[in-house]
Write a protein that holds these residues in place. Sequence first.
Motif, PDB file in Angstrom:
ATOM      1  N   SER A   1       0.803  -1.221   0.000  1.00 20.76           N
ATOM      2  CA  SER A   1       0.000   0.000   0.000  1.00 20.76           C
ATOM      3  C   SER A   1       0.841   1.278   0.000  1.00 20.76           C
ATOM      4  CB  SER A   1      -0.930   0.000   1.210  1.00 20.76           C
ATOM      5  OG  SER A   1      -0.169   0.004   2.408  1.00 20.76           O
ATOM      6  N   LYS A   2       2.156   1.152  -0.012  1.00 20.56           N
ATOM      7  CA  LYS A   2       3.022   2.343   0.009  1.00 20.56           C
ATOM      8  C   LYS A   2       3.037   3.077  -1.325  1.00 20.56           C
ATOM      9  CE  LYS A   2       6.191   0.412   3.429  1.00 20.56           C
ATOM     10  NZ  LYS A   2       7.576  -0.052   3.625  1.00 20.56           N
ATOM     11  N   VAL A   3       2.731   2.369  -2.416  1.00 22.49           N
ATOM     12  CA  VAL A   3       2.669   2.977  -3.750  1.00 22.49           C
ATOM     13  C   VAL A   3       1.539   2.345  -4.537  1.00 22.49           C
ATOM     14  CG1 VAL A   3       5.163   3.439  -3.827  1.00 22.49           C
ATOM     15  CG2 VAL A   3       4.273   1.379  -4.906  1.00 22.49           C
ATOM     16  N   ASN A   4       1.148   3.017  -5.607  1.00 23.81           N
ATOM     17  CA  ASN A   4       0.230   2.450  -6.583  1.00 23.81           C
ATOM     18  C   ASN A   4       0.979   2.310  -7.891  1.00 23.81           C
ATOM     19  OD1 ASN A   4      -1.948   2.354  -4.825  1.00 23.81           O
ATOM     20  ND2 ASN A   4      -2.699   4.378  -5.422  1.00 23.81           N
ATOM     21  N   GLY A   5       0.540   1.393  -8.723  1.00 21.61           N
ATOM     22  CA  GLY A   5       1.177   1.185 -10.008  1.00 21.61           C
ATOM     23  C   GLY A   5       0.316   1.662 -11.151  1.00 21.61           C
ATOM     24  N   VAL A   6       0.954   2.256 -12.147  1.00 24.57           N
ATOM     25  CA  VAL A   6       0.292   2.655 -13.381  1.00 24.57           C
ATOM     26  C   VAL A   6       0.847   1.749 -14.471  1.00 24.57           C
ATOM     27  CG1 VAL A   6      -0.057   4.517 -15.047  1.00 24.57           C
ATOM     28  CG2 VAL A   6       0.046   5.042 -12.588  1.00 24.57           C
ATOM     29  N   THR A   7      -0.020   0.949 -15.044  1.00 23.23           N
ATOM     30  CA  THR A   7       0.381  -0.038 -16.044  1.00 23.23           C
ATOM     31  C   THR A   7       0.851   0.630 -17.329  1.00 23.23           C
ATOM     32  OG1 THR A   7      -1.229  -1.589 -15.136  1.00 23.23           O
ATOM     33  CG2 THR A   7      -0.431  -2.058 -17.346  1.00 23.23           C
ATOM     34  N   ILE A   8       1.868   0.049 -17.912  1.00 19.37           N
ATOM     35  CA  ILE A   8       2.394   0.518 -19.195  1.00 19.37           C
ATOM     36  C   ILE A   8       1.862  -0.435 -20.270  1.00 19.37           C
ATOM     37  CG2 ILE A   8       4.488   0.913 -20.550  1.00 19.37           C
ATOM     38  CD1 ILE A   8       5.920   1.356 -17.792  1.00 19.37           C
ATOM     39  N   PRO A   9       1.249   0.095 -21.334  1.00 18.60           N
ATOM     40  CA  PRO A   9       0.710  -0.773 -22.387  1.00 18.60           C
ATOM     41  C   PRO A   9       1.790  -1.675 -22.991  1.00 18.60           C
ATOM     42  CG  PRO A   9       0.001   1.497 -22.714  1.00 18.60           C
ATOM     43  CD  PRO A   9       1.027   1.512 -21.613  1.00 18.60           C
ATOM     44  N   ALA A  10       1.386  -2.864 -23.376  1.00 16.52           N
ATOM     45  CA  ALA A  10       2.329  -3.864 -23.895  1.00 16.52           C
ATOM     46  C   ALA A  10       3.176  -3.333 -25.047  1.00 16.52           C
ATOM     47  CB  ALA A  10       1.568  -5.113 -24.330  1.00 16.52           C
ATOM     48  N   GLY A  11       2.622  -2.529 -25.920  1.00 17.91           N
ATOM     49  CA  GLY A  11       3.363  -2.006 -27.061  1.00 17.91           C
ATOM     50  C   GLY A  11       4.449  -1.015 -26.692  1.00 17.91           C
ATOM     51  N   GLU A  12       4.361  -0.443 -25.483  1.00 18.41           N
ATOM     52  CA  GLU A  12       5.351   0.527 -25.025  1.00 18.41           C
ATOM     53  C   GLU A  12       6.276  -0.054 -23.963  1.00 18.41           C
ATOM     54  OE1 GLU A  12       2.956   3.788 -23.630  1.00 18.41           O
ATOM     55  OE2 GLU A  12       2.288   4.306 -25.647  1.00 18.41           O
ATOM     56  N   ASP A  13       5.864  -1.137 -23.338  1.00 25.88           N
ATOM     57  CA  ASP A  13       6.595  -1.698 -22.203  1.00 25.88           C
ATOM     58  C   ASP A  13       7.875  -2.397 -22.654  1.00 25.88           C
ATOM     59  OD1 ASP A  13       7.044  -2.147 -19.541  1.00 25.88           O
ATOM     60  OD2 ASP A  13       5.449  -3.620 -19.280  1.00 25.88           O
ATOM     61  N   ALA A  14       8.737  -2.629 -21.680  1.00 21.15           N
ATOM     62  CA  ALA A  14       9.978  -3.377 -21.894  1.00 21.15           C
ATOM     63  C   ALA A  14      10.272  -4.112 -20.590  1.00 21.15           C
ATOM     64  CB  ALA A  14      11.118  -2.430 -22.250  1.00 21.15           C
ATOM     65  N   SER A  15      11.138  -5.096 -20.650  1.00 24.45           N
ATOM     66  CA  SER A  15      11.433  -5.857 -19.434  1.00 24.45           C
ATOM     67  C   SER A  15      12.872  -6.351 -19.444  1.00 24.45           C
ATOM     68  CB  SER A  15      10.471  -7.044 -19.298  1.00 24.45           C
ATOM     69  OG  SER A  15      10.665  -7.953 -20.354  1.00 24.45           O
ATOM     70  N   THR A  16      13.230  -6.931 -18.334  1.00 27.56           N
ATOM     71  CA  THR A  16      14.546  -7.527 -18.159  1.00 27.56           C
ATOM     72  C   THR A  16      14.412  -9.030 -18.345  1.00 27.56           C
ATOM     73  OG1 THR A  16      15.102  -5.813 -16.569  1.00 27.56           O
ATOM     74  CG2 THR A  16      16.454  -7.784 -16.527  1.00 27.56           C
ATOM     75  N   LEU A  17      15.375  -9.642 -18.984  1.00 27.06           N
ATOM     76  CA  LEU A  17      15.371 -11.090 -19.147  1.00 27.06           C
ATOM     77  C   LEU A  17      16.162 -11.733 -18.011  1.00 27.06           C
ATOM     78  CD1 LEU A  17      16.039 -11.379 -22.972  1.00 27.06           C
ATOM     79  CD2 LEU A  17      13.854 -11.612 -21.774  1.00 27.06           C
ATOM     80  N   TYR A  18      15.673 -12.841 -17.523  1.00 26.22           N
ATOM     81  CA  TYR A  18      16.345 -13.589 -16.469  1.00 26.22           C
ATOM     82  C   TYR A  18      16.607 -15.008 -16.961  1.00 26.22           C
ATOM     83  CZ  TYR A  18      14.814  -9.791 -13.453  1.00 26.22           C
ATOM     84  OH  TYR A  18      14.612  -8.552 -12.893  1.00 26.22           O
ATOM     85  N   PRO A  19      17.733 -15.225 -17.635  1.00 23.38           N
ATOM     86  CA  PRO A  19      18.027 -16.581 -18.113  1.00 23.38           C
ATOM     87  C   PRO A  19      18.319 -17.524 -16.942  1.00 23.38           C
ATOM     88  CG  PRO A  19      19.807 -15.069 -18.690  1.00 23.38           C
ATOM     89  CD  PRO A  19      18.747 -14.264 -17.994  1.00 23.38           C
TER      90      PRO A  19
END
Length: 141
Positions: A86-104
């Motif tokens: 409850s310390k923060v709220n999240g604002v979702t990023i649309p899939a077409g704009e989002d990026a992520s980190t890979l964890y092999p």
Amino acid sequence: MEVAVPPNNPAKVTSVNDLAKKSVKVALCQPQVPCGVVAAEVFKNAGITVKPVTLQPDVKSVLTQVETDNVDAGMVYVTDVMAAGSKVNGVTIPAGEDASTLYPIATIGSSTHKSIAQAFVAYVLSPAGQQVLTAAGFEKP
């Protein structure tokens, strides 16, 4: 990634595009660390330029800036927003704009604990392991 905002969201951030507004105080990770690299990719995908008021050494520091109301928003991972509760709220990023980190994941062939390593990899990739990761906010591979 996800945009973290204080629970009261004083800057009324509703999308990643709002981070480009001069009136929105944004915390980002330094550009050479993974969360900074991924945030830059999100901004490129969204076609925006963001001028942060602070560059932090890691994602936990960005989250702290949001939790303590030092900034209006910060770019963090979905897992960090979930862990903050409850310390923060999240604002979702649309899939077409989002990026992520890979964890092999892999085992080391010369390991003296090869069977334990193989068991760990098998668990992580199993339905039970995937359920744990999904509950923490990770996407399926």
